[in-house]
Write a protein that holds these residues in place. Structure first.
Motif, PDB file in Angstrom:
ATOM      1  N   ASP A 191       0.829  -1.207   0.000  1.00 48.00           N
ATOM      2  CA  ASP A 191       0.000   0.000   0.000  1.00 48.00           C
ATOM      3  C   ASP A 191       0.863   1.257   0.000  1.00 48.00           C
ATOM      4  O   ASP A 191       0.556   2.241  -0.686  1.00 48.00           O
ATOM      5  CB  ASP A 191      -0.918   0.002   1.218  1.00 48.00           C
ATOM      6  CG  ASP A 191      -2.030  -1.040   1.105  1.00 48.00           C
ATOM      7  OD1 ASP A 191      -2.348  -1.441  -0.033  1.00 48.00           O
ATOM      8  OD2 ASP A 191      -2.576  -1.435   2.146  1.00 48.00           O
ATOM      9  N   ALA A 194       2.265   1.840  -3.462  1.00 48.70           N
ATOM     10  CA  ALA A 194       1.233   2.351  -4.350  1.00 48.70           C
ATOM     11  C   ALA A 194       0.961   3.830  -4.087  1.00 48.70           C
ATOM     12  O   ALA A 194       0.721   4.607  -5.013  1.00 48.70           O
ATOM     13  CB  ALA A 194      -0.045   1.539  -4.178  1.00 48.70           C
ATOM     14  N   HIS A 195       1.068   4.237  -2.812  1.00 47.29           N
ATOM     15  CA  HIS A 195       0.807   5.637  -2.466  1.00 47.29           C
ATOM     16  C   HIS A 195       1.944   6.552  -2.914  1.00 47.29           C
ATOM     17  O   HIS A 195       1.708   7.694  -3.325  1.00 47.29           O
ATOM     18  CB  HIS A 195       0.607   5.763  -0.955  1.00 47.29           C
ATOM     19  CG  HIS A 195       0.420   7.166  -0.499  1.00 47.29           C
ATOM     20  ND1 HIS A 195      -0.600   7.972  -0.966  1.00 47.29           N
ATOM     21  CD2 HIS A 195       1.149   7.923   0.367  1.00 47.29           C
ATOM     22  CE1 HIS A 195      -0.518   9.152  -0.395  1.00 47.29           C
ATOM     23  NE2 HIS A 195       0.545   9.157   0.408  1.00 47.29           N
ATOM     24  N   SER A 200      -0.350   7.992  -8.172  1.00 48.24           N
ATOM     25  CA  SER A 200      -1.266   7.493  -7.154  1.00 48.24           C
ATOM     26  C   SER A 200      -2.597   8.238  -7.109  1.00 48.24           C
ATOM     27  O   SER A 200      -3.626   7.660  -6.756  1.00 48.24           O
ATOM     28  CB  SER A 200      -0.602   7.544  -5.775  1.00 48.24           C
ATOM     29  OG  SER A 200      -0.280   8.897  -5.429  1.00 48.24           O
ATOM     30  N   TYR A 203      -5.615   6.458  -8.745  1.00 47.23           N
ATOM     31  CA  TYR A 203      -6.186   5.182  -8.312  1.00 47.23           C
ATOM     32  C   TYR A 203      -6.289   5.019  -6.805  1.00 47.23           C
ATOM     33  O   TYR A 203      -6.805   4.006  -6.320  1.00 47.23           O
ATOM     34  CB  TYR A 203      -5.388   4.002  -8.892  1.00 47.23           C
ATOM     35  CG  TYR A 203      -3.910   4.061  -8.570  1.00 47.23           C
ATOM     36  CD1 TYR A 203      -3.436   3.660  -7.325  1.00 47.23           C
ATOM     37  CD2 TYR A 203      -2.992   4.507  -9.506  1.00 47.23           C
ATOM     38  CE1 TYR A 203      -2.085   3.725  -7.025  1.00 47.23           C
ATOM     39  CE2 TYR A 203      -1.649   4.572  -9.217  1.00 47.23           C
ATOM     40  CZ  TYR A 203      -1.195   4.189  -7.980  1.00 47.23           C
ATOM     41  OH  TYR A 203       0.148   4.260  -7.683  1.00 47.23           O
ATOM     42  N   VAL A 204      -5.816   5.983  -6.000  1.00 47.18           N
ATOM     43  CA  VAL A 204      -5.829   5.858  -4.546  1.00 47.18           C
ATOM     44  C   VAL A 204      -6.851   6.808  -3.940  1.00 47.18           C
ATOM     45  O   VAL A 204      -6.942   7.976  -4.303  1.00 47.18           O
ATOM     46  CB  VAL A 204      -4.429   6.139  -3.949  1.00 47.18           C
ATOM     47  CG1 VAL A 204      -4.491   6.175  -2.420  1.00 47.18           C
ATOM     48  CG2 VAL A 204      -3.430   5.094  -4.413  1.00 47.18           C
ATOM     49  N   TRP A 214      -5.477   2.399   2.972  1.00 49.93           N
ATOM     50  CA  TRP A 214      -5.844   3.011   1.702  1.00 49.93           C
ATOM     51  C   TRP A 214      -6.963   2.246   1.028  1.00 49.93           C
ATOM     52  O   TRP A 214      -7.061   1.026   1.161  1.00 49.93           O
ATOM     53  CB  TRP A 214      -4.635   3.085   0.769  1.00 49.93           C
ATOM     54  CG  TRP A 214      -3.568   3.978   1.335  1.00 49.93           C
ATOM     55  CD1 TRP A 214      -2.483   3.599   2.053  1.00 49.93           C
ATOM     56  CD2 TRP A 214      -3.530   5.385   1.278  1.00 49.93           C
ATOM     57  NE1 TRP A 214      -1.756   4.687   2.446  1.00 49.93           N
ATOM     58  CE2 TRP A 214      -2.373   5.814   1.973  1.00 49.93           C
ATOM     59  CE3 TRP A 214      -4.354   6.358   0.705  1.00 49.93           C
ATOM     60  CZ2 TRP A 214      -2.022   7.132   2.116  1.00 49.93           C
ATOM     61  CZ3 TRP A 214      -3.996   7.692   0.834  1.00 49.93           C
ATOM     62  CH2 TRP A 214      -2.842   8.066   1.536  1.00 49.93           C
ATOM     63  N   TYR A 216      -8.660   1.781  -2.869  1.00 50.87           N
ATOM     64  CA  TYR A 216      -8.299   2.008  -4.267  1.00 50.87           C
ATOM     65  C   TYR A 216      -9.558   2.172  -5.125  1.00 50.87           C
ATOM     66  O   TYR A 216     -10.630   1.680  -4.782  1.00 50.87           O
ATOM     67  CB  TYR A 216      -7.473   0.835  -4.792  1.00 50.87           C
ATOM     68  CG  TYR A 216      -6.191   0.651  -4.048  1.00 50.87           C
ATOM     69  CD1 TYR A 216      -5.070   1.394  -4.380  1.00 50.87           C
ATOM     70  CD2 TYR A 216      -6.106  -0.244  -2.977  1.00 50.87           C
ATOM     71  CE1 TYR A 216      -3.876   1.246  -3.680  1.00 50.87           C
ATOM     72  CE2 TYR A 216      -4.924  -0.399  -2.274  1.00 50.87           C
ATOM     73  CZ  TYR A 216      -3.820   0.347  -2.626  1.00 50.87           C
ATOM     74  OH  TYR A 216      -2.658   0.210  -1.919  1.00 50.87           O
ATOM     75  N   LEU A 228      -5.052  -3.622  -3.303  1.00 50.25           N
ATOM     76  CA  LEU A 228      -4.481  -3.333  -4.610  1.00 50.25           C
ATOM     77  C   LEU A 228      -4.632  -4.543  -5.532  1.00 50.25           C
ATOM     78  O   LEU A 228      -4.889  -4.388  -6.726  1.00 50.25           O
ATOM     79  CB  LEU A 228      -3.008  -2.954  -4.471  1.00 50.25           C
ATOM     80  CG  LEU A 228      -2.314  -2.485  -5.755  1.00 50.25           C
ATOM     81  CD1 LEU A 228      -2.968  -1.211  -6.281  1.00 50.25           C
ATOM     82  CD2 LEU A 228      -0.826  -2.268  -5.515  1.00 50.25           C
TER      83      LEU A 228
END
Length: 257
Positions: A191, A194-195, A200, A203-204, A214, A216, A228
């Motif tokens: 996570d 991804a952030h 980001s 999609y976050v 988080w 998504y 994710l």
């Protein structure tokens, strides 16, 4: 009995054989012959050369052209519209199989669509009827076919942190999120990666618990996911939901794991 046609006569008569009394004789007017039973009359119709017999409908015809016209026009018969010879198949399924195998015909289309080769018919089935060429199954739409085809994918996705292989990137993410990878990667670390990716914002979303963790979203349809791996499963399953930012995130994770 009236299905046989105009060539049958039934009438009370005294036969030349011993019987309790008058009985009914069955006459073939074409041959001027009498028979003591319906089964005997039917046997005569089957084997006589004086007329043509339809076994399925129990009808007699004169001449042969009349029987052939009956075969072509009756819904009870399954006649190939392409073959020069008149062949009556037992079931519609057998006729459809014949049309496909010998005439490269798509019987799912209306009107029927004929092709020049089995390869051309297969390409038509893939494009128009969502045929899986691996197993021969058909699907209602392209997305369902795409989801099904994942079953046939080889395990070519190697884990970024160990030697395990997977059929898809989402499968590898599930492995990383579970904490079972030799790299000791965790869901929280995935996570965080991804952030931190510069894509980001596409999609976050902030989580519903005040910002811890988080959530998504699909950058195309905006459907929301808690993991994710679930977001990538969605993108892999739904043809129209692929997005360049997810491809860039995949490259980013490969560099960081």
């Amino acid at each position: 009995m009236n299905t046989i046609g105009p060539y049958l006569v039934q009438k009370p008569t005294i036969l030349d054989i011993p019987s309790p009394g008058p009985t009914t004789a069955h006459a073939c007017t074409l041959c001027s012959r009498f028979f003591v039973s319906q089964s005997a009359l039917y046997s005569h119709f089957r084997f006589s050369t004086q007329h043509e017999w339809c076994e399925k409908c129990s009808r007699v015809f004169v001449p042969t052209a009349a029987r052939d016209a009956h075969f072509r026009e009756s819904s009870r018969h399954n006649i190939c519209p392409t073959c020069g010879r008149l062949q009556d198949f037992d079931t519609p399924a057998e006729l459809a199989r014949h049309l496909e195998e010998f005439h490269f015909c798509c019987t799912s289309c209306s009107p029927y669509v004929y092709h020049d080769s089995p390869e051309e018919l297969r390409r038509h089935d893939v494009a128009q009827h969502n045929l899986c060429i691996k197993c021969g199954d058909y699907f209602g739409n392209a997305n369902n076919l795409l989801m099904h085809q994942q079953r046939h994918q080889p395990r070519t996705m190697r884990c970024y942190g160990c030697d395990h292989t997977f059929k898809s990137f989402s499968g590898m993410l599930i492995h990383l999120e579970s904490g079972a990878c030799a790299s000791q990667m965790t869901e929280d670390q995935i996570d965080a990666l991804a952030h931190r990716c510069y894509q980001s914002r596409k999609y976050v979303l902030r989580g519903l618990d005040g910002g811890e963790g988080w959530m998504y979203k699909c950058p195309t349809c905006y459907r929301e996911f808690m993991k994710l791996s679930a977001l990538y499963q969605h993108a892999e399953d739904v043809m129209d939901c692929g997005h360049g930012c997810l491809d860039k995130l995949q490259v980013w994770i490969a560099k960081c794991v």
